[in-house]
Design a protein around this motif. Sequence first.
Motif, PDB file in Angstrom:
ATOM      1  N   LYS A 427       1.093  -1.100  -0.267  1.00 61.09           N
ATOM      2  CA  LYS A 427       0.036  -0.114   0.031  1.00 61.09           C
ATOM      3  C   LYS A 427       1.245   0.736  -0.166  1.00 61.09           C
ATOM      4  O   LYS A 427       1.438   1.282   0.883  1.00 61.09           O
ATOM      5  CB  LYS A 427      -0.662  -0.655   1.295  1.00 61.09           C
ATOM      6  CG  LYS A 427      -1.531  -0.956   1.347  1.00 61.09           C
ATOM      7  CD  LYS A 427      -3.482  -0.701   2.394  1.00 61.09           C
ATOM      8  CE  LYS A 427      -4.367  -2.084   2.175  1.00 61.09           C
ATOM      9  NZ  LYS A 427      -5.042  -2.019   3.273  1.00 61.09           N
ATOM     10  N   VAL A 428      -0.081   2.177  -0.162  1.00 59.22           N
ATOM     11  CA  VAL A 428       0.670   3.525  -0.300  1.00 59.22           C
ATOM     12  C   VAL A 428       0.326   4.427   0.302  1.00 59.22           C
ATOM     13  O   VAL A 428      -1.131   4.663   0.245  1.00 59.22           O
ATOM     14  CB  VAL A 428       1.526   3.998  -1.916  1.00 59.22           C
ATOM     15  CG1 VAL A 428       1.833   3.128  -2.364  1.00 59.22           C
ATOM     16  CG2 VAL A 428      -0.177   4.013  -2.630  1.00 59.22           C
ATOM     17  N   LYS A 429       1.046   5.315   0.995  1.00 61.75           N
ATOM     18  CA  LYS A 429       0.089   6.750   1.335  1.00 61.75           C
ATOM     19  C   LYS A 429      -0.261   8.066   0.522  1.00 61.75           C
ATOM     20  O   LYS A 429      -1.760   8.961   0.642  1.00 61.75           O
ATOM     21  CB  LYS A 429       1.079   7.912   1.311  1.00 61.75           C
ATOM     22  CG  LYS A 429       1.821   6.621   2.912  1.00 61.75           C
ATOM     23  CD  LYS A 429       2.250   7.600   4.150  1.00 61.75           C
ATOM     24  CE  LYS A 429       3.081   6.684   5.241  1.00 61.75           C
ATOM     25  NZ  LYS A 429       3.725   7.257   6.163  1.00 61.75           N
ATOM     26  N   ASP A 430      -0.017   7.484  -1.328  1.00 61.49           N
ATOM     27  CA  ASP A 430      -0.156   9.287  -1.972  1.00 61.49           C
ATOM     28  C   ASP A 430      -0.131   7.867  -3.292  1.00 61.49           C
ATOM     29  O   ASP A 430       0.812   7.178  -3.786  1.00 61.49           O
ATOM     30  CB  ASP A 430       0.768  10.152  -2.190  1.00 61.49           C
ATOM     31  CG  ASP A 430       0.341  10.817  -3.059  1.00 61.49           C
ATOM     32  OD1 ASP A 430      -0.079  11.845  -3.085  1.00 61.49           O
ATOM     33  OD2 ASP A 430       0.973  11.060  -4.926  1.00 61.49           O
ATOM     34  N   ASP A 433       3.152   7.737  -5.856  1.00 64.44           N
ATOM     35  CA  ASP A 433       4.192   6.852  -4.945  1.00 64.44           C
ATOM     36  C   ASP A 433       3.859   5.254  -5.484  1.00 64.44           C
ATOM     37  O   ASP A 433       3.247   4.845  -5.912  1.00 64.44           O
ATOM     38  CB  ASP A 433       3.869   7.156  -2.799  1.00 64.44           C
ATOM     39  CG  ASP A 433       3.998   7.941  -2.310  1.00 64.44           C
ATOM     40  OD1 ASP A 433       4.484   8.743  -3.386  1.00 64.44           O
ATOM     41  OD2 ASP A 433       3.495   7.784  -1.355  1.00 64.44           O
ATOM     42  N   SER A 435       4.543   1.388  -5.013  1.00 62.13           N
ATOM     43  CA  SER A 435       4.525   0.737  -3.975  1.00 62.13           C
ATOM     44  C   SER A 435       6.603  -0.121  -4.017  1.00 62.13           C
ATOM     45  O   SER A 435       6.632  -0.405  -4.666  1.00 62.13           O
ATOM     46  CB  SER A 435       3.923  -0.562  -4.647  1.00 62.13           C
ATOM     47  OG  SER A 435       2.114   0.398  -4.410  1.00 62.13           O
TER      48      SER A 435
END
Length: 638
Positions: A427-430, A433, A435
């Motif tokens: 998972k990514v925050k943005d 981004d 992975s």
Amino acid sequence: MAAPPPPPPPLAPSHQSLTLLPLTLSPAPLMKLLAISLLCSLSFILGSYTKYSATISPPLQAPHLSPSRCLPLPLNFTTTTTHRSTPSPKPLDFEPHHTIPLPPPQEKTSHFLASCPKNYTNYCPCQDPSRQKKFAIERFFHRERHCPETHERLRCLVPRPAGYKSPFPWPKSRDYAWFKNVPFPRLILYKKTQNWIKLEGDRFFFPGGGTSFPMGAKGYVDLIKRVVPLKSGAIRTVLDVGCGVASFGASLLDLNIITMSIAPVDIHEAQVQFALERGLPAMLGILSTYRLPYPSRSFDMAHCSRCLAPWTNYDGQYLMEIDRVLRPGGYWVLSGPPISWRTSYKGWQREAKELENEQIVLEDLAKRLCWKKIAERGPIAVWRKPTNHVHCVQKLKAWKSPKLCAQGNPDAGWYTKLETCITPLPKVKDIHDTSGGTLEKWPKRLNTAPPRSRNEMEERIATKAFNEDNQLWRKRVSYYEIILKSLARRKYRNIIDMNANLGGFAAALTKYPVWVMNVVPYDANNTLGIIYERGLIGTYMNWCEAFSTYPRTYDLIHANGLFSMYINKCDILDILLEIYRILRPEGALIIRDHVDIIFKVKDIVDRMRWNGKVFHSENGPYHPVKVLLVDNSEQISS
């Protein structure tokens, strides 16, 4: 200067001193008792010294180190010769040199190991064609790994073929190989029009052609280069499925790209053996029922040039496996059927409509994997995997299939069954981004702590541990250069590290014209993903089984702590017989391990008629880790 004298044997534990209880004794008797104790102790020490001073030498002194040499050289226990300013360490002598009576030596029951019959010169235990008939041909399962049971294993030394010669040195080996080393002419006939290989007198010549590039790989790579940033340093690790004689991987070396070339044992006869004889990274492998033996997110690019893999069969499992091992943002390059079917269907002797439908299904499958097709030019088509699954998760909700894999280890790759699902990316925050984290470009990524290592521990600690491991292996490789002159003389090309950990050994060798197969035992700490993020290649393995390669394919084999790891898992004789099988006759073996393990291994090495020598490690004579070196470089003339 003269070598230091041998060290004394370990002293027996001293007697425990008596505990003196004051009770009601007056000071005078107490002083008398202390004096008597001291006199008795002094008499005992003087008597021992008188008895043994003639037979026990003083302790080893640390060697003098010049400012240019920071490593203590290993010392010979017995030699008295004078060394030059940069001496080669002598092998250790652990024979007794004292006069204390010992029990009479027991009769040695060991004997030399016999050679296997001559028809086993190209024996591959886990990909043995003679055993393939026992297994189903559905999905090419018979070409998967099928290793013999313990009671079926050969306990003999695989012989070299008659007339064997040392391979050509790199880079000449890229273009030439001795016929008698790989005596298989069938490929010349099968691929006559595709320019794979030619026979010129007593040697093979590799013109650089391939199924999709009969005029040579350079123009083919130039075509890919217009779409994929091959020169940017962002593409470092490549998987070539159905590699032939690895001419595609050979061409990518010019761009500082290293390719894991895989192909099965099939009618093409020894194509992987040809690749390795050329000094190119390759191993036996096939897309069948199991995952490939690599972690998820390993390769920056995957390639298939008419590799005949049925990409759309079995619910698309093979393309899903390519998706698993591709890095986020990685590229898939395909040439051959059905790509360019409009101009090639007659040459392929296929129906145009059939090929058109095949491409439609392929395009749809790639779309469901959330790949984006970025080009189709001439014989090639290129897709790109997304950098994360943010958008993909939304799309998959609208489609019936495939789904994201709900459970399981995405990095598992040792006898792990293929599944009909998409391996989820971290998972990514943005949404912008990547992975799993962004990698540095090559060559900076080699010595930068990879994202996987930083994910497992606090970043500052991970970077410190990573840098310390790099420094440790630079020190060790510098020491290997002293005890193994052929390494410093650049005599080696194909190297395998049997227990690679973080890949520090391979990283320390990048100054040499070598490539390293970094092997991580499947049940050890899973560091193979870190190795790939460094821009190196490798595979999972269980050393209780045979490796997926042909005999005589590696110049140097390195085993750090491997035998301690396997001593209670299987017979170490089988591991050493496998080392003998895959090591070239003129090659070298370096084993680092605890001194007790080293001498168990050396007993077997002696039975294999190898001249093994034991050295101190770079840590000096008082450290329990020793080095067993087998250097066969003088046995066969180049």
